[in-house]
Scaffold this motif. Structure first.
Motif, PDB file in Angstrom:
ATOM      1  N   ARG A  43       0.839  -1.202   0.000  1.00  0.00           N
ATOM      2  CA  ARG A  43       0.000   0.000   0.000  1.00  0.00           C
ATOM      3  C   ARG A  43       0.872   1.250   0.000  1.00  0.00           C
ATOM      4  O   ARG A  43       1.916   1.298   0.633  1.00  0.00           O
ATOM      5  N   CYS A  44       0.391   2.276  -0.701  1.00  0.00           N
ATOM      6  CA  CYS A  44       1.064   3.571  -0.686  1.00  0.00           C
ATOM      7  C   CYS A  44       0.627   4.325   0.566  1.00  0.00           C
ATOM      8  O   CYS A  44      -0.576   4.500   0.787  1.00  0.00           O
ATOM      9  N   PRO A  45       1.568   4.782   1.386  1.00  0.00           N
ATOM     10  CA  PRO A  45       1.187   5.501   2.601  1.00  0.00           C
ATOM     11  C   PRO A  45       0.629   6.899   2.319  1.00  0.00           C
ATOM     12  O   PRO A  45      -0.064   7.466   3.157  1.00  0.00           O
ATOM     13  N   ALA A  46       0.889   7.431   1.123  1.00  0.00           N
ATOM     14  CA  ALA A  46       0.442   8.780   0.798  1.00  0.00           C
ATOM     15  C   ALA A  46      -0.949   8.810   0.167  1.00  0.00           C
ATOM     16  O   ALA A  46      -1.808   9.587   0.577  1.00  0.00           O
ATOM     17  N   CYS A  47      -1.194   7.959  -0.831  1.00  0.00           N
ATOM     18  CA  CYS A  47      -2.482   8.003  -1.548  1.00  0.00           C
ATOM     19  C   CYS A  47      -3.354   6.778  -1.293  1.00  0.00           C
ATOM     20  O   CYS A  47      -4.460   6.698  -1.800  1.00  0.00           O
ATOM     21  N   ASP A  48      -2.863   5.805  -0.540  1.00  0.00           N
ATOM     22  CA  ASP A  48      -3.617   4.613  -0.129  1.00  0.00           C
ATOM     23  C   ASP A  48      -3.860   3.606  -1.250  1.00  0.00           C
ATOM     24  O   ASP A  48      -4.616   2.670  -1.086  1.00  0.00           O
TER      25      ASP A  48
END
Length: 157
Positions: A43-48
Motif C-alpha cells: 500500500r502507498c502511505p500517501a495516496c492509499d
C-alpha cells in the motif's frame, strides 16, 4: 491490379535475443510470496493505492510503498480476451481466455488465464479464484498459479 507488393506474412530469423529482467525490491517480495501460495500486495502511505504486484514506489505520488501484506486471491474479471487463433510459439491450444483480474483489496490488476468455464460464460464482473500448482511445482513466477476459475456459487461483482 493495384501494383502493391504482396504483404509479408511470416519470416524465419536466425536472431536470438537474450535478456535479464530485474524484478526489483517490491516485485521480488511478490514473486517470493507466490512460491508459498501467497499474494503479497503493498500500500502507498500517501495516496492509499494498493498494488498487486507491487513496485517499490507508488506510480502516482512516488512515495515508497509500505511493507507487504497478504490478499486472499479471489477477485473479478475487469476485461478479457478469447484467443481463438493459433500463433507461433503458443503453449496452449485455442480457444482459451486471458483476463485482467482485480484481486479483492487491490487497486491494480493481474493478467492470467481463466479456465474451467466456457468462453461464452465469461464476462466482466465474473468472480474468480486462483488454482495453485502442486506444492512441488511452486516457484517464484506467475506459473505458481495455474489459472483462475469462476468461484463456485459466487455471485458477480
Amino acid at each position: 491490379m493495384s501494383g502493391l507488393p504482396t504483404p509479408v506474412e511470416s519470416f524465419t530469423s536466425p536472431h536470438k535475443v537474450d535478456y535479464t529482467f530485474v524484478a526489483g525490491t517490491g516485485r521480488s517480495a511478490f514473486l517470493r510470496g507466490l512460491k508459498r501460495r501467497r499474494l503479497l500486495a503493498r500500500r502507498c502511505p500517501a495516496c492509499d493505492r494498493v498494488y498487486l504486484p507491487a513496485p517499490e514506489f507508488c506510480s502516482r505520488c512516488l512515495a515508497e510503498l509500505c511493507a507487504p501484506f497478504e490478499l486472499g486471491g479471489t477477485g473479478v474479471v475487469k476485461t478479457f480476451c478469447v484467443v481463438n487463433f493459433p500463433f507461433p510459439g503458443q503453449m496452449i491450444d485455442p480457444p482459451y481466455l486471458v483476463a485482467y483480474i482485480q484481486v479483492d483489496g487491490a487497486d491494480t490488476t493481474l493478467m492470467h488465464l481463466v479456465r474451467d468455464v466456457e468462453p461464452a460464460d465469461v464476462h466482466i464482473g465474473l468472480r474468480v479464484e486462483p488454482v495453485w500448482c502442486a506444492e512441488e511445482d511452486l516457484d517464484t513466477s506467475m506459473n505458481s498459479i495455474r489459472y483462475y476459475r469462476p468461484v463456485a456459487g459466487g455471485s458477480d461483482a
